[in-house]
Design an enzyme around this catalytic site. Structure first.
Site, PDB file in Angstrom:
ATOM      1  CG  HIS A 119      -0.192  -0.040   2.534  1.00  0.00           C
ATOM      2  ND1 HIS A 119       0.256   1.067   3.202  1.00  0.00           N
ATOM      3  CD2 HIS A 119       0.169  -1.107   3.294  1.00  0.00           C
ATOM      4  CE1 HIS A 119       0.845   0.723   4.319  1.00  0.00           C
ATOM      5  NE2 HIS A 119       0.824  -0.602   4.417  1.00  0.00           N
ATOM      6  CG  ASP A 120      -0.369   4.234   1.378  1.00  0.00           C
ATOM      7  OD1 ASP A 120      -1.233   4.987   0.921  1.00  0.00           O
ATOM      8  OD2 ASP A 120      -0.571   3.481   2.359  1.00  0.00           O
ATOM      9  N   GLY A 137       4.982  -0.986   2.730  1.00  0.00           N
ATOM     10  CA  GLY A 137       4.161   0.202   2.571  1.00  0.00           C
ATOM     11  C   GLY A 137       4.961   1.489   2.500  1.00  0.00           C
TER      12      GLY A 137
END
Length: 256
Positions: A119-120, A137
């Site tokens: 994520h991200d 992340g």
């Protein structure tokens, strides 16, 4: 071009000349650009926006909820550019509200089998991630970087443009542009000279980057002292400026 055994959600938007193989799942809030190709058994969930000319091989999982325990089902996004090759069993997760609400992938990248992009993350253009390389992340990967097989990158780490990590590297700190790193934890092992040659940098620029590497790693200086010395050279060479700016923006510190 869409197999009768594929599932396409009614809300999904599919571009022109798209091939979708059997048992592939395209979910709600997914946009697929022209000329994309999906093998069988690919899963794409949204909100996800996919550009043109991308290839997805079997068992890739794209746009799934992230594995961050703080994630509560928010409508975060995944953005993918053009002409990427995403091989077997690659996993790419959407963003979280703790960052910019999105994971972003550039164009012309190659993600080999079993790569994981958490994520991200922000991945640039012309990046190669070899088999089983994983980035946690909030990791940023610059253009033309290469991550060797089994490389593991700690959350919030930045990998600079044209950097290189060897297989089985454990990257806990930022890897500056043009630097080759390896080890557990990874440490600098030299300059990515071959990458500079292949990408057409001038001899003058190659010499400037080589001098900058020596200043940063071979002259016994602290990072702060090295950066002060390099600021003058950065005025005349864009690549040295890229290196200096990267170090100045590092929050985790660079590999040493």
């Amino acid at each position: 071009m869409i197999d009768k055994l594929a599932y396409i959600h009614p809300d999904a938007k599919i571009g022109n000349n798209v091939t979708i193989g059997p048992w592939t799942y395209i979910g709600a809030d997914v946009e697929v650009g022209d000329d994309c190709w999906f093998s069988s058994h690919v899963v794409v969930k949204g909100p996800t926006v996919i550009g043109k000319g991308n290839k997805f091989y079997q068992f890739a999982s794209v746009g799934e909820d992230c594995q961050d325990k703080k994630f509560a089902g928010e409508a975060t996004r995944l953005i993918i550019g053009d002409n990427n090759v995403i091989r077997e069993s690659v996993t790419i997760h959407r963003g979280t509200t703790q960052d910019n609400w999105e994971t972003r992938i550039g164009s012309d990248n190659l993600f080999m089998a079993y790569v994981h992009i958490a994520h991200d993350c922000v991945v640039g253009n012309n990046v190669i991630m070899s088999n089983n390389a994983s980035i946690a992340g909030h990791v940023h990967v610059g253009d033309f970087a290469i991550l060797g097989g089994m490389t593991g990158v700690h959350q919030f780490v930045k990998i600079g443009a044209h950097a290189f990590t060897a297989g089985y590297s454990l990257v806990l700190k930022d890897v500056p542009p043009f630097v080759m790193a390896s080890g557990q934890p990874a440490i600098p092992r030299g300059l990515n000279s071959e990458g500079l040659k292949r990408r057409g940098f001038s001899k003058e620029s190659q010499l400037a980057v080589r001098h900058a590497y020596k200043t940063l790693y071979r002259n016994g200086l602290t990072v702060e002292e090295a950066v002060e010395q390099l600021k003058e050279a950065a005025v005349d060479d864009e690549q040295v400026k890229l290196l200096v700016d990267f170090i100045a923006s590092s929050s985790r510190g660079i590999v040493r």
